[in-house]
Design a protein around this motif. Structure first.
Motif, PDB file in Angstrom:
ATOM      1  N   LEU A 251      74.640   3.860  28.001  1.00 30.61           N
ATOM      2  CA  LEU A 251      74.913   5.116  28.717  1.00 30.61           C
ATOM      3  C   LEU A 251      73.997   6.235  28.239  1.00 30.61           C
ATOM      4  O   LEU A 251      73.815   7.229  28.932  1.00 30.61           O
ATOM      5  CB  LEU A 251      76.376   5.537  28.493  1.00 30.61           C
ATOM      6  CG  LEU A 251      77.430   4.593  29.071  1.00 30.61           C
ATOM      7  CD1 LEU A 251      78.817   4.951  28.543  1.00 30.61           C
ATOM      8  CD2 LEU A 251      77.408   4.645  30.589  1.00 30.61           C
ATOM      9  N   THR A 252      73.445   6.086  27.038  1.00 30.79           N
ATOM     10  CA  THR A 252      72.595   7.161  26.506  1.00 30.79           C
ATOM     11  C   THR A 252      71.137   6.715  26.363  1.00 30.79           C
ATOM     12  O   THR A 252      70.414   7.234  25.526  1.00 30.79           O
ATOM     13  CB  THR A 252      73.129   7.670  25.139  1.00 30.79           C
ATOM     14  OG1 THR A 252      73.349   6.540  24.292  1.00 30.79           O
ATOM     15  CG2 THR A 252      74.426   8.438  25.298  1.00 30.79           C
ATOM     16  N   VAL A 258      72.755   8.887  34.177  1.00 29.40           N
ATOM     17  CA  VAL A 258      73.982   9.572  33.776  1.00 29.40           C
ATOM     18  C   VAL A 258      73.645  11.071  33.786  1.00 29.40           C
ATOM     19  O   VAL A 258      72.617  11.455  33.220  1.00 29.40           O
ATOM     20  CB  VAL A 258      74.409   9.111  32.357  1.00 29.40           C
ATOM     21  CG1 VAL A 258      75.596   9.901  31.862  1.00 29.40           C
ATOM     22  CG2 VAL A 258      74.731   7.614  32.368  1.00 29.40           C
ATOM     23  N   GLN A 263      75.857  12.981  29.440  1.00 24.54           N
ATOM     24  CA  GLN A 263      75.190  12.400  28.256  1.00 24.54           C
ATOM     25  C   GLN A 263      75.436  13.289  27.040  1.00 24.54           C
ATOM     26  O   GLN A 263      75.669  12.805  25.935  1.00 24.54           O
ATOM     27  CB  GLN A 263      73.690  12.239  28.515  1.00 24.54           C
ATOM     28  CG  GLN A 263      73.360  10.834  28.995  1.00 24.54           C
ATOM     29  CD  GLN A 263      71.879  10.524  29.039  1.00 24.54           C
ATOM     30  OE1 GLN A 263      71.030  11.408  28.877  1.00 24.54           O
ATOM     31  NE2 GLN A 263      71.552   9.268  29.252  1.00 24.54           N
ATOM     32  N   GLU A 264      75.429  14.593  27.268  1.00 24.71           N
ATOM     33  CA  GLU A 264      75.667  15.545  26.173  1.00 24.71           C
ATOM     34  C   GLU A 264      77.058  15.307  25.565  1.00 24.71           C
ATOM     35  O   GLU A 264      77.203  15.278  24.342  1.00 24.71           O
ATOM     36  CB  GLU A 264      75.595  16.939  26.786  1.00 24.71           C
ATOM     37  CG  GLU A 264      75.397  18.073  25.832  1.00 24.71           C
ATOM     38  CD  GLU A 264      75.460  19.376  26.641  1.00 24.71           C
ATOM     39  OE1 GLU A 264      74.539  19.616  27.446  1.00 24.71           O
ATOM     40  OE2 GLU A 264      76.455  20.101  26.487  1.00 24.71           O
ATOM     41  N   ASN A 334      84.763   9.656  31.507  1.00 25.99           N
ATOM     42  CA  ASN A 334      83.685   9.222  30.610  1.00 25.99           C
ATOM     43  C   ASN A 334      84.051   7.907  29.942  1.00 25.99           C
ATOM     44  O   ASN A 334      84.346   7.873  28.743  1.00 25.99           O
ATOM     45  CB  ASN A 334      83.459  10.256  29.503  1.00 25.99           C
ATOM     46  CG  ASN A 334      82.872  11.530  30.014  1.00 25.99           C
ATOM     47  OD1 ASN A 334      81.835  11.516  30.684  1.00 25.99           O
ATOM     48  ND2 ASN A 334      83.520  12.640  29.716  1.00 25.99           N
ATOM     49  N   VAL A 346      68.951  10.020  22.706  1.00 25.13           N
ATOM     50  CA  VAL A 346      68.549   9.321  23.926  1.00 25.13           C
ATOM     51  C   VAL A 346      67.248   8.577  23.628  1.00 25.13           C
ATOM     52  O   VAL A 346      66.277   9.171  23.161  1.00 25.13           O
ATOM     53  CB  VAL A 346      68.335  10.341  25.074  1.00 25.13           C
ATOM     54  CG1 VAL A 346      67.810   9.651  26.318  1.00 25.13           C
ATOM     55  CG2 VAL A 346      69.644  11.064  25.369  1.00 25.13           C
TER      56      VAL A 346
END
Ligand SMILES: Cc1cc2nc3c(=O)[nH]c(=O)nc-3n(C[C@H](O)[C@H](O)[C@H](O)COP(=O)(O)O)c2cc1C
Length: 375
Positions: A251-252, A258, A263-264, A334, A346
């Motif tokens: 996911l990151t 995303v 993502q944060e 999430n 990331v």
């Protein structure tokens, strides 16, 4: 680390990556693992477009597709087509649930979808909606694996896929389900511990993996739930698994589609910030805890419905919190596992795969070093 299952699939590393993003799936397969595209959110037509794109970007590497035919759901056994089934199920949704969901988003300042836009309420998680997806999948020769979540795939589905030379796998969170999968004739089982992201049971990976490995032996088992480091991969293989099946980790990555605000939230979260909640899909699913998950726990508020009814209530909220992610961080969906605590930057897919492999090799070397040697 090239296990018999890797040999059968022609992949270099025993790293299986579940993802909803075609770019991630293609990048994982290109880097030597096996990317598995989650089909649940796609209509059969959209899935066809995604697979065509992967076919064009994955070279001669194989990939997988994951479908969802749950063992239990409202409407199971119905012979209605998808749109009639959806209409029938809609009648079962209490209006108060829809009002509660709308109110929650309004209180958190999340805008409505633009006029004329509607979220799809019945996803591909019934036998009726998965059928056309399977037909589409079988037209793509590079798809070598079909996995099923939330239940044992029906016997005719297993036979239909295996007859084309592809392997069928199924996820489980308990020994009972693993044995049912084996008896139904799947080619491999994915044992997902409760710390994993998405729908998950309540037994931890380190307890579940060896139990499932013993229960279905000699069927290959992939170890899932909490894997984000090559040391965990080494542990899984040491226990007898033939690979790891990962989800949260992707996911990151740079390739993931995303929204930046989501993502944060993931990059910021620690391993203490997840919860198993039925508030989005109706079945226990691990996700970040936030105002939405807490609200559905309050005794005076509506209780989550079953699958697929709860998502019929929340589909609009999923679409709105995704589109307006920056305004919706405290009420967004999430899904992610406890490994989120080490997902702090990331990175491109290839870098993540290389690191997993290096950490695995270091772990194995360290293990060999601590063995007593004959004088
Ligand atoms: C965002 C997200 C969505 C998921 N959706 C599905 C799904 O549709 N089908 C499925 O088989 N598994 C799904 N899973 C579970 C993964 O396949 C995998 O078993 C799980 O992520 C492994 O645990 P980990 O998150 O600790 O790596 C999902 C996981 C995440 C994080």
């Amino acid at each position: 680390m090239r296990t018999p299952l890797c040999e059968r699939l022609g992949i270099e590393f025993p790293i299986f990556a579940f993802t909803h993003c075609r770019d991630v799936a293609a990048a994982v397969s290109a880097a030597g693992g096996l990317g598995v595209l989650g089909a649940v959110g796609f209509s059969a037509e959209q899935l066809e477009i995604e697979m065509k794109w992967i076919d064009e970007h994955v070279g001669d590497k194989p990939y997988g597709v994951d479908i969802v035919i749950p063992g239990k759901y409202e409407g199971k056994g119905s012979d209605l087509d998808a749109s009639d089934l959806e209409a029938k199920l809609k009648e079962l949704v209490p209006p108060g649930h829809r009002e509660f969901a709308k109110r929650l988003l309004a209180e958190h300042g999340v805008p409505e979808l633009p006029t004329g836009e509607h979220a799809r309420e019945l996803l591909g998680w019934t036998a009726t909606t998965a059928g056309p997806q399977i037909e589409a999948i079988l037209k793509h020769p590079k798809v070598k694996v079909v996995a099923n979540a939330l239940g044992t795939p029906p016997a005719d589905v297993i036979r239909q896929i295996q007859a084309t030379g592809r392997l069928v796998g199924a996820l489980c969170g308990s020994v009972k389900h693993a044995v049912a999968h084996k008896e139904a004739g799947v080619d491999f089982v994915i044992a997902q511990g409760g710390e994993g992201g998405g729908h998950t049971g309540d037994v931890g990976s380190i307890v579940l993996w060896p139990q499932v490995i013993d229960a279905v032996s000699p069927l290959p088992v992939l170890a899932a739930g909490g894997v984000g480091d090559g040391r965990q991969m080494a542990a899984a293989l040491m226990m007898g698994a033939q690979g790891v099946w990962t989800g949260s980790l992707w996911l990151t990555v740079e390739e993931a589609e995303v929204p930046p605000a989501q993502q944060e939230s993931l990059l910021r979260a620690t391993s203490h910030d997840t919860v198993r909640s039925r508030s989005w899909t109706g079945k226990p699913c691990r996700m970040l805890r936030n105002d939405w998950t807490e609200a559905w726990e309050q005794p005076d508020n509506p209780k989550p419905l079953g699958m697929p009814l709860q998502f019929m209530v929340t589909a609009d909220a999923v679409a709105r919190t995704h589109r307006y992610a920056a305004k919706a961080q405290s009420v967004a969906f999430n899904p992610v596992g406890q490994i989120v605590g080490v997902m702090n930057e990331v990175r491109p897919v290839r870098e993540v795969i290389v690191q997993l492999v290096e950490q695995y090799l270091d772990a194995v070397e360290r293990f060999e070093r601590i063995q007593p040697h004959d004088a």
